[in-house]
Scaffold this motif. Structure first.
Motif, mmCIF file in Angstrom:
data_model
loop_
_atom_site.group_PDB
_atom_site.id
_atom_site.type_symbol
_atom_site.label_atom_id
_atom_site.label_comp_id
_atom_site.label_asym_id
_atom_site.label_seq_id
_atom_site.Cartn_x
_atom_site.Cartn_y
_atom_site.Cartn_z
ATOM 1 N N VAL A 3 27.357 33.998 65.357
ATOM 2 C CA VAL A 3 27.464 32.940 64.356
ATOM 3 C C VAL A 3 26.604 33.306 63.156
ATOM 4 O O VAL A 3 25.454 33.745 63.315
ATOM 5 N N LEU A 4 27.155 33.153 61.966
ATOM 6 C CA LEU A 4 26.381 33.342 60.744
ATOM 7 C C LEU A 4 26.261 31.983 60.047
ATOM 8 O O LEU A 4 27.270 31.357 59.701
ATOM 9 N N VAL A 5 25.036 31.524 59.852
ATOM 10 C CA VAL A 5 24.771 30.231 59.225
ATOM 11 C C VAL A 5 24.477 30.453 57.749
ATOM 12 O O VAL A 5 23.598 31.246 57.387
ATOM 13 N N VAL A 6 25.203 29.744 56.892
ATOM 14 C CA VAL A 6 25.062 29.866 55.439
ATOM 15 C C VAL A 6 24.456 28.563 54.903
ATOM 16 O O VAL A 6 25.011 27.480 55.112
ATOM 17 N N GLU A 40 20.801 32.862 53.662
ATOM 18 C CA GLU A 40 20.175 31.718 53.006
ATOM 19 C C GLU A 40 19.656 32.061 51.615
ATOM 20 O O GLU A 40 19.328 33.212 51.317
ATOM 21 N N ARG A 41 19.568 31.035 50.807
ATOM 22 C CA ARG A 41 18.832 31.072 49.553
ATOM 23 C C ARG A 41 17.908 29.862 49.541
ATOM 24 O O ARG A 41 18.177 28.872 50.208
ATOM 25 N N ARG A 42 16.829 29.931 48.779
ATOM 26 C CA ARG A 42 15.842 28.865 48.733
ATOM 27 C C ARG A 42 15.683 28.350 47.306
ATOM 28 O O ARG A 42 15.405 29.141 46.396
ATOM 29 N N SER A 43 15.818 27.051 47.119
ATOM 30 C CA SER A 43 15.654 26.476 45.790
ATOM 31 C C SER A 43 14.238 26.677 45.265
ATOM 32 O O SER A 43 14.021 26.687 44.049
ATOM 33 N N ASP A 44 13.257 26.837 46.161
ATOM 34 C CA ASP A 44 11.887 27.122 45.726
ATOM 35 C C ASP A 44 11.810 28.386 44.883
ATOM 36 O O ASP A 44 10.925 28.524 44.029
ATOM 37 N N ASP A 45 12.731 29.328 45.112
ATOM 38 C CA ASP A 45 12.677 30.611 44.410
ATOM 39 C C ASP A 45 12.997 30.487 42.919
ATOM 40 O O ASP A 45 12.682 31.397 42.141
ATOM 41 N N ILE A 46 13.613 29.386 42.524
ATOM 42 C CA ILE A 46 13.968 29.212 41.106
ATOM 43 C C ILE A 46 12.727 29.220 40.231
ATOM 44 O O ILE A 46 12.727 29.758 39.126
ATOM 45 N N ALA A 67 26.251 36.087 45.005
ATOM 46 C CA ALA A 67 26.204 35.529 46.362
ATOM 47 C C ALA A 67 27.454 35.906 47.141
ATOM 48 O O ALA A 67 27.384 36.227 48.335
ATOM 49 N N ARG A 68 28.603 35.892 46.476
ATOM 50 C CA ARG A 68 29.843 36.276 47.141
ATOM 51 C C ARG A 68 29.783 37.727 47.623
ATOM 52 O O ARG A 68 30.138 38.041 48.763
ATOM 53 N N VAL A 85 28.866 26.878 57.377
ATOM 54 C CA VAL A 85 28.316 26.590 56.054
ATOM 55 C C VAL A 85 27.702 25.192 56.053
ATOM 56 O O VAL A 85 28.303 24.237 56.559
ATOM 57 N N HIS A 86 26.522 25.079 55.454
ATOM 58 C CA HIS A 86 25.885 23.777 55.269
ATOM 59 C C HIS A 86 25.848 23.447 53.769
ATOM 60 O O HIS A 86 26.787 22.889 53.237
ATOM 61 N N ASN A 87 24.806 23.840 53.072
ATOM 62 C CA ASN A 87 24.671 23.520 51.655
ATOM 63 C C ASN A 87 24.834 24.790 50.815
ATOM 64 O O ASN A 87 24.268 25.829 51.158
ATOM 65 N N THR A 88 25.585 24.699 49.718
ATOM 66 C CA THR A 88 25.751 25.855 48.836
ATOM 67 C C THR A 88 25.127 25.638 47.464
ATOM 68 O O THR A 88 25.201 26.520 46.615
ATOM 69 N N PHE A 89 24.503 24.496 47.223
ATOM 70 C CA PHE A 89 23.953 24.146 45.903
ATOM 71 C C PHE A 89 22.446 24.404 45.874
ATOM 72 O O PHE A 89 21.736 24.003 46.803
ATOM 73 N N PRO A 90 21.914 25.054 44.824
ATOM 74 C CA PRO A 90 22.612 25.554 43.640
ATOM 75 C C PRO A 90 22.789 27.069 43.597
ATOM 76 O O PRO A 90 23.389 27.588 42.658
ATOM 77 N N LEU A 91 22.268 27.803 44.579
ATOM 78 C CA LEU A 91 22.173 29.262 44.452
ATOM 79 C C LEU A 91 23.241 30.047 45.194
ATOM 80 O O LEU A 91 23.303 31.272 45.045
ATOM 81 N N LEU A 92 24.090 29.388 45.972
ATOM 82 C CA LEU A 92 25.132 30.108 46.711
ATOM 83 C C LEU A 92 26.514 29.900 46.107
ATOM 84 O O LEU A 92 27.230 30.865 45.832
ATOM 85 N N SER A 93 26.904 28.649 45.936
ATOM 86 C CA SER A 93 28.190 28.263 45.359
ATOM 87 C C SER A 93 29.332 28.433 46.357
ATOM 88 O O SER A 93 29.214 29.192 47.341
ATOM 89 N N PRO A 94 30.465 27.768 46.130
ATOM 90 C CA PRO A 94 31.627 27.929 47.008
ATOM 91 C C PRO A 94 32.251 29.320 46.972
ATOM 92 O O PRO A 94 33.227 29.570 47.691
#
Length: 399
Positions: A3-6, A40-46, A67-68, A85-94
């Motif tokens: 399983v890959l969790v996004v 994963e991406r982290r909003s803290d990194d912004i 990200a794609r 997939v869980h959350n894609t906002f704001p650094l991953l996107s659909p």
């Protein structure tokens, strides 16, 4: 299974129960013998980005090619059986969905809010439920600045909704709603019913269970208007004018209303402002509670603190709508109050102090039936297996 969790993690200063759910599911799957990786991406990194990269963040909310590409490379290298997939906002996107589709990997997604039909994800504005944007061009969201009170900040969310709604619905094999109330709300607002299934969040068991009547009433959560914090303050003022309840109110959490709540509590002997708490401290506060109070004004998709309280044999007082009314059996495992009504909430607070012990035992019994890790793992694995099998049958049909 592999399983890959996004997931895009939320900012640390604005903690989200969603991050906790993701972490707990990953740990649960690994304990169950499954191979789980994270993308994963982290909003803290912004905050550490250059000005040029920061300027690109809102532009890439609807579509992030980097990200794609990064996810596509991971999929080719690791070949997971399913992507969650869980959350894609704001650094991953659909755009991550497009990578999964191109690599032929089935996708499931947990819906933690209402972003599939509402730009801000809350179906809430100006103190009331709002569906002004549902099924039409979301001009009201822009006019009212529904994200952070800013039209400019809301634009990427509106573009994201318009550009990617059909991509979500055609790429994701199964959406996990975290309550039946959320599922019914999404269907009523245009989502395809056959894509939605209910999978409750689970909560880890605790050795910290209430052993007496409790020391305080507890609000534990984000300090925002939609969470009903101001409503709780108004109700508590009513309680105090009527002579009090003999137990204090503890408010724990952080958010935009933090300073207002702290100032309100400062001059009162019957209120303690505890601020942001870590997981262990939160569990300890719950276990010493007469009841937890969840007076949310928006349509909560799930009430994590309600189920955490169930595990500790602590009942809840909740607004009688959305998933909260689904989680709390009024008069059995807790009490409900009229949503948005301070007088009704004040009455319920008085009633729970007198009846919390028996309600707490019933709350624990429901936790054992529906919200334990073993139940959560079984539900999650069953859904993964169905989606994987459907994907394999589809691939065979194409060949």
């Amino acid at each position: 299974m592999r399983v890959l969790v996004v997931h895009n993690r939320y900012r640390s200063e604005q903690p989200s129960g969603e991050d906790n759910v993701v972490d707990q599911e990953v740990a649960l799957l690994r304990t169950g013998g499954h191979h789980v990786d994270r993308f994963e991406r982290r909003s803290d990194d912004i905050a550490d980005m250059s000005l040029a990269r920061k300027a690109l963040v809102p532009v890439r909310v609807p579509w992030n090619p980097a990200a794609r590409a990064a996810l596509a490379e991971r999929l080719r290298r690791e070949r997971p059986d399913v992507v969650h997939v869980h959350n894609t906002f704001p650094l991953l996107s659909p755009a991550v969905l497009d990578a999964c589709h191109a690599e032929g990997v089935p996708v499931v997604a947990t819906l933690h809010n209402y972003t599939q039909v509402c730009p801000s994800g809350t179906l809430y504005r100006d103190g009331a439920t709002c569906t002004a944007c549902v099924g039409k061009f979301p001009l009201p969201a822009l006019r009212h600045g529904c994200y952070r009170g800013s039209t400019v900040a809301t634009v990427p969310l509106v573009v994201n909704l318009l550009a990617n709604r059909r991509r979500w619905w055609s790429t994701v094999s199964r959406f996990f709603c975290i309550s039946d109330a959320q599922r019914r709300t999404l269907i009523a607002n245009g989502m395809p019913a056959d894509l939605l299934t209910v999978k409750y969040n689970f909560v880890e068991d605790t050795t910290l269970r209430r052993t007496g009547p409790g020391d305080h009433l507890l609000y534990l959560g984000r300090l925002t208007d939609e969470k009903g914090v101001r409503l709780l303050m108004a109700a508590w003022d009513r309680v105090a004018r009527a002579g009090g309840l003999g137990v204090p109110l503890v408010i724990a959490g952080a958010g935009p209303l933090g300073d207002e709540v702290k100032e309100w509590a400062r001059s009162r002997s019957d209120v303690r402002f505890a601020g942001l708490q870590d997981k262990a401290s939160s569990r300890a506060l719950i276990s010493r509670s007469v009841a937890v109070v969840v007076p949310s004004q928006w349509l909560e998709t799930f009430g994590l603190v309600v189920v955490e309280a169930m595990a500790a044999e602590v009942p809840a007082v909740v607004a009688g709508h959305s998933s909260l009314a689904e989680l709390v059996d009024d008069g059995v495992t807790g009490l409900t109050h009229t949503p948005g009504d301070a007088a009704s909430l004040a009455v319920a607070l008085g009633q729970i102090v007198r009846a919390s012990t028996s309600l707490g035992h019933a709350a624990r019994a429901r936790y054992d039936r529906e919200f334990t890790p073993s139940v959560g793992l079984a539900n999650l694995v069953t859904q993964y297996q169905r989606v994987i099998e459907e994907s394999r049958r589809g691939a065979q049909t194409v060949r």
